[in-house]
Design a protein around this motif. Structure first.
Motif, short mmCIF file in Angstrom:
data_model
loop_
_atom_site.label_atom_id
_atom_site.label_comp_id
_atom_site.label_asym_id
_atom_site.label_seq_id
_atom_site.Cartn_x
_atom_site.Cartn_y
_atom_site.Cartn_z
N ASP A 180 0.94 -1.12 0.10
CA ASP A 180 0.12 -0.11 -0.17
C ASP A 180 0.90 1.25 -0.06
OD1 ASP A 180 -2.41 1.59 0.21
OD2 ASP A 180 -2.59 1.33 2.24
N GLY A 181 0.74 2.23 -1.03
CA GLY A 181 1.35 3.29 -1.07
C GLY A 181 2.59 3.49 -1.77
N HIS A 182 3.01 2.27 -2.21
CA HIS A 182 4.31 2.22 -3.15
C HIS A 182 4.03 2.78 -4.50
CE1 HIS A 182 7.72 0.57 -5.75
NE2 HIS A 182 8.20 0.59 -4.51
N PRO A 183 4.95 3.70 -5.02
CA PRO A 183 4.52 4.02 -6.28
C PRO A 183 4.02 3.11 -7.33
CG PRO A 183 6.53 4.87 -5.59
CD PRO A 183 6.12 3.89 -4.64
N GLU A 184 4.58 2.01 -7.40
CA GLU A 184 4.35 0.91 -8.54
C GLU A 184 2.93 0.58 -8.12
OE1 GLU A 184 5.26 -3.61 -9.89
OE2 GLU A 184 6.86 -2.45 -9.00
N THR A 185 2.35 0.23 -6.93
CA THR A 185 0.92 -0.05 -6.54
C THR A 185 0.17 0.88 -7.07
OG1 THR A 185 1.89 -1.52 -4.66
CG2 THR A 185 -0.44 -1.02 -4.89
N ILE A 186 0.56 2.08 -6.67
CA ILE A 186 -0.64 3.26 -7.08
C ILE A 186 -0.56 3.41 -8.61
CG2 ILE A 186 -0.61 5.76 -7.17
CD1 ILE A 186 0.88 5.49 -4.31
N GLY A 187 0.45 3.24 -9.43
CA GLY A 187 0.34 3.32 -10.95
C GLY A 187 -0.45 2.19 -11.26
N THR A 188 -0.18 0.85 -10.86
CA THR A 188 -0.93 -0.27 -11.31
C THR A 188 -2.37 0.02 -11.00
OG1 THR A 188 1.07 -1.57 -11.29
CG2 THR A 188 -1.08 -2.79 -11.46
N MET A 189 -2.85 0.10 -9.72
CA MET A 189 -4.05 0.08 -9.42
C MET A 189 -4.81 1.30 -10.09
SD MET A 189 -4.01 -0.61 -5.40
CE MET A 189 -5.79 -0.56 -5.28
N THR A 206 0.70 -8.98 -9.48
CA THR A 206 1.27 -8.71 -8.45
C THR A 206 2.30 -7.53 -8.66
OG1 THR A 206 3.11 -10.06 -8.93
CG2 THR A 206 1.42 -11.22 -7.63
N GLN A 207 2.69 -6.76 -7.53
CA GLN A 207 3.82 -5.84 -7.70
C GLN A 207 5.17 -6.62 -8.16
OE1 GLN A 207 4.14 -3.26 -3.94
NE2 GLN A 207 6.27 -3.11 -4.55
N THR A 208 5.90 -5.96 -9.03
CA THR A 208 7.00 -6.70 -9.64
C THR A 208 8.36 -6.78 -8.45
OG1 THR A 208 8.28 -4.66 -10.48
CG2 THR A 208 6.51 -6.04 -11.81
N THR A 209 8.18 -6.10 -7.55
CA THR A 209 9.45 -6.26 -6.73
C THR A 209 9.28 -7.00 -5.36
OG1 THR A 209 8.97 -3.98 -5.73
CG2 THR A 209 10.53 -4.21 -7.79
N LEU A 210 8.15 -7.78 -5.17
CA LEU A 210 7.98 -8.41 -3.84
C LEU A 210 8.81 -9.72 -3.62
CD1 LEU A 210 4.01 -8.62 -4.14
CD2 LEU A 210 5.46 -6.80 -2.93
N SER A 211 8.92 -10.20 -2.19
CA SER A 211 9.46 -11.41 -2.06
C SER A 211 8.74 -12.68 -2.82
CB SER A 211 9.49 -11.59 -0.63
OG SER A 211 9.62 -13.09 -0.03
N VAL A 212 9.23 -13.42 -3.45
CA VAL A 212 8.93 -14.58 -4.10
C VAL A 212 8.03 -15.34 -3.06
CG1 VAL A 212 9.52 -16.51 -5.75
CG2 VAL A 212 10.56 -14.48 -5.95
N ASP A 213 8.91 -15.70 -2.09
CA ASP A 213 8.30 -16.66 -1.03
C ASP A 213 6.91 -16.35 -0.56
OD1 ASP A 213 10.17 -18.44 -1.93
OD2 ASP A 213 11.64 -17.85 0.06
N ASP A 214 6.89 -15.01 0.00
CA ASP A 214 5.81 -14.28 0.83
C ASP A 214 4.62 -14.25 -0.32
OD1 ASP A 214 7.37 -13.83 3.06
OD2 ASP A 214 7.70 -11.69 2.54
N THR A 215 5.04 -14.07 -1.57
CA THR A 215 4.01 -13.70 -2.50
C THR A 215 3.25 -15.20 -2.72
OG1 THR A 215 5.05 -11.90 -3.61
CG2 THR A 215 3.58 -13.10 -5.03
N ALA A 216 4.03 -16.24 -2.94
CA ALA A 216 3.45 -17.41 -3.09
C ALA A 216 2.80 -17.67 -2.03
CB ALA A 216 4.77 -18.51 -3.01
N GLU A 217 2.75 -17.29 -0.70
CA GLU A 217 1.79 -17.80 0.32
C GLU A 217 0.42 -16.90 0.25
OE1 GLU A 217 3.50 -16.84 4.26
OE2 GLU A 217 5.33 -17.76 3.72
N ILE A 218 0.64 -15.88 -0.38
CA ILE A 218 -0.38 -15.04 -0.58
C ILE A 218 -1.45 -15.72 -1.77
CG2 ILE A 218 -1.54 -12.52 -1.18
CD1 ILE A 218 0.98 -11.48 0.02
N VAL A 219 -0.72 -16.11 -2.78
CA VAL A 219 -1.38 -16.62 -3.94
C VAL A 219 -2.03 -18.05 -3.49
CG1 VAL A 219 -0.86 -18.12 -6.01
CG2 VAL A 219 0.21 -15.81 -5.70
#
Length: 316
Positions: free
Chosen positions: A127-136, A168-181
């Motif tokens: 939340d609040g990251h420029p990439e997230t704001i841009g994509t949303m 997904t945002q392109t700069t996330l932790s691969v492992d953390d993102t896998a848990e959310i997916v």
């Protein structure tokens, strides 16, 4: 006095990625083509050294388009911008150049495609990251729901549970993102995912290199800025991979030498927006204090290159 021996493991790949390299070139080429000043909306990449270097060459960094005059070129940062930004620039007849990383643009296109097919989007991001704001901001308000953790998935209230897709945002932790997916697929079995992983190749490669280095060293230093998402993820990945001292430093003078007292091995890497000059600065600082043996730990070879926009390749 004899220097203590230190084994320095240098992670590879590290530092600049193709998207960052392209964004910096865009600013430099714009200054060359149109002269100074050239305005840049938001930091072109999240690194103070890079931003200061470009400022010295004639770039003026602002947060909003309203701060830019009509008669000077403006560049949009590598993180991407909401659709409303280029629309406003067009309405003012401004010259603008979009330095959005092509891998971020891929996520934007994906979101639009799903939206046209009647799907509501779930975005995994900060939340609040420029990439997230841009994509949303590529879709109308309410069309993209943001989740940051597996727990957020439990409270999601989509319009139709059977008409969902995730990006997904392109700069996330691969492992953390896998848990959310996993949490998303468990709660919404019909949710549609990306054709190809959204987390960019550079983020993934740098995290894999850290995983290879972290278990073998007494300390890990990640060179990067505090507002750099991919750099902060590298610190977290290092800690999770078994390194008890995993820290972010912007430059050599940020190193806490007392905390490193007695170490026999150190790992060094850098986020995708950190230039090689800062990596060398940190290595030199260790070589001044220790008898250093260097070892490169390479887990992937990168040869990706992105073209700059045509407007900059054309002669003035």
């Amino acid at each position: 006095m004899t220097k203590q021996h230190l084994h320095l493991y240098l992670a590879a790949p590290r530092g600049f990625c193709a998207g960052v390299d392209r964004a910096i070139k865009i600013v430099e080429m714009a200054i060359e083509k149109w002269g100074a000043p050239v305005y840049v909306r938001h930091e072109i990449v999240h690194n103070k050294f890079v931003v200061d270097s470009l400022r010295d060459k004639g770039a003026i960094f602002v947060e909003e388009l309203a701060e830019c005059p009509d008669d000077r070129p403006v560049i949009f940062s590598a993180h991407g911008v909401p659709k409303s930004v280029p629309t406003k620039a067009q309405a003012r007849n401004m010259i603008y150049v979009d330095a959005t990383c092509p891998l971020v643009s891929k996520v934007h296109i994906e979101a639009e495609r799903h939206h046209k097919n009647g799907l509501q989007m779930v975005m995994i991001g900060h939340d609040g990251h420029p990439e997230t704001i841009g994509t949303m901001g590529q879709l109308p308000e309410g069309e993209v729901l943001l989740v940051e953790t597996p727990d957020d998935v439990k409270t999601l209230r989509p319009r139709d549970e059977n008409k969902l897709a995730f990006i997904t945002q392109t700069t996330l932790s691969v492992d953390d993102t896998a848990e959310i997916v996993t949490a998303l697929k468990s709660r919404f079995p019909n949710i549609i995912g990306p054709h190809k992983e959204d987390i960019c190749y550079a983020t993934t490669n740098r995290q894999e290199a850290v995983k290879a280095v972290a278990p073998t060293v007494d300390a890990l230093l990640v060179i990067g800025a505090p507002n750099s998402s991919n750099s902060r993820r590298l610190v977290e990945v290092g800690a999770k991979a078994g390194c008890k001292y995993s820290q972010l430093v912007q430059r050599a003078n940020d190193i806490d030498w007392r905390a490193l007292d007695g170490i026999k091995s150190i790992g060094i890497t850098a986020g995708a927006s950190a230039p090689e000059i800062l990596i060398n600065e940190v290595i030199n600082a260790f070589e001044q204090r220790y008898d250093v043996t260097r070892e490169i730990v390479e887990t992937a070879v990168e040869n990706v290159e992105f073209k700059v926009p045509r407007v900059l390749r054309e002669a003035s």
